[in-house]
Design an enzyme around this catalytic site. Structure first.
Site, short mmCIF file in Angstrom:
data_model
loop_
_atom_site.label_atom_id
_atom_site.label_comp_id
_atom_site.label_asym_id
_atom_site.label_seq_id
_atom_site.Cartn_x
_atom_site.Cartn_y
_atom_site.Cartn_z
N SER A 38 0.83 -1.20 0.00
CA SER A 38 0.00 0.00 0.00
C SER A 38 0.87 1.26 0.00
O SER A 38 1.68 1.45 -0.89
CB SER A 38 -0.97 -0.04 1.19
OG SER A 38 -2.05 0.84 1.00
N ASP A 160 -5.90 -3.94 -1.86
CA ASP A 160 -4.82 -3.57 -0.94
C ASP A 160 -4.12 -4.79 -0.34
O ASP A 160 -4.76 -5.69 0.20
CB ASP A 160 -5.40 -2.69 0.17
CG ASP A 160 -4.33 -1.99 0.97
OD1 ASP A 160 -3.58 -2.67 1.70
OD2 ASP A 160 -4.23 -0.75 0.87
#
Length: 264
Positions: A38, A160
């Protein structure tokens, strides 16, 4: 000294990775590999591309100094009248704004081997992205549930990486020293404050990330854990970039001493 670095996700708190990379630079170290999830993937990619920690700091501050301009760019890049539907934002457009224009287009052009970490939604597993187009991989890695819609990449629906692997130590090769930088763990506290929808979604992920952390460190014994004091910032508080950098930088001397001890 063969050094490998893993950078965690954590939303805006990921800006706290920058002072750690500045310490690595100040000690004259060059990693043999970097992995990131991320926000850690975005910053790790910049570092792997040849930016120094100070370069990344300057770039982040240049974006943060005019958030209205960047929001206008983001909205202009996206069709449709309702860009704020939870979970519907386009991570590809966010990556275009977050990265400097000099970033390489492919993993193979990076100066340091780099792994971006994402999650395959349907396979329910971690995906290591190491080759091919760089920006689509980063868009997948930052696709926070409840904020960005998942990305379709090479026939896989990705989101993610923090959902399954927020501190990707297992993406790194063998090294003399492994540096694990975690900005996601948040201490428990007493509060009656009710979070908004996006903050709740990302906050729930942070709870899962904290539970993963112990196991990830056990699986990579000897890794040096550094936790910049950035995790208290809300996940979407990017407008507070200067403040996050200031808070995270307060412990640079302690970070440097810890790294020097580990090296010796």
């Amino acid at each position: 000294m063969r050094l490998a670095i893993a950078l965690s996700g954590g939303g805006a708190a990921g800006i706290g990775h920058v002072p750690v990379l500045e310490v690595v630079d100040e000690l004259g170290l060059r990693p043999i590999a970097i992995s990131g999830t991320s926000m850690g993937a975005l910053i790790g990619a910049g570092y792997a591309a040849g930016m120094t920690g100070r370069d990344i700091r300057a770039w982040i501050l240049s974006i943060a100094e005019n958030p209205a301009r960047e929001m206008k760019r983001f909205l202009a890049s996206r069709p449709g009248r309702f860009p704020f539907v939870p979970g519907a934002l386009n991570a590809h457009h966010a990556v275009q704004i977050a990265l400097p224009p000099t970033m390489p287009e492919r993993f193979e052009s990076l100066g340091i081997p780099f792994t971006a970490v994402a999650t395959d939604f349907h396979a329910r597993e971690t995906v290591f992205l190491r080759k091919g187009p760089l920006k689509p991989a980063l868009a997948a890695s930052i696709a926070i549930p409840g904020v960005f819609r998942p990305s379709l990449l090479e026939g896989r629906v990705l989101m993610d990486g923090g959902v399954t692997n927020n501190l990707p130590l297992d993406a790194l090769p063998e090294a003399d020293l492994v540096l694990a930088v975690d900005v996601a763990s948040v201490a428990a506290r007493e509060s009656t404050e009710v979070p908004g929808p996006m903050e709740a979604a990302v906050g729930a992920m942070r709870i899962m990330m904290h539970r993963m952390l112990k196991q990830q460190l056990e699986d990579r014994p000897g890794a040096l854990l550094i936790e910049p004091k950035a995790s208290a910032f809300p996940p979407l508080a990017f407008r507070k970039a200067a403040e996050i950098l200031e808070v995270a930088s307060a412990d640079k001397d302690a970070m440097k001493r810890a790294l020097e001890r580990a090296m010796s």
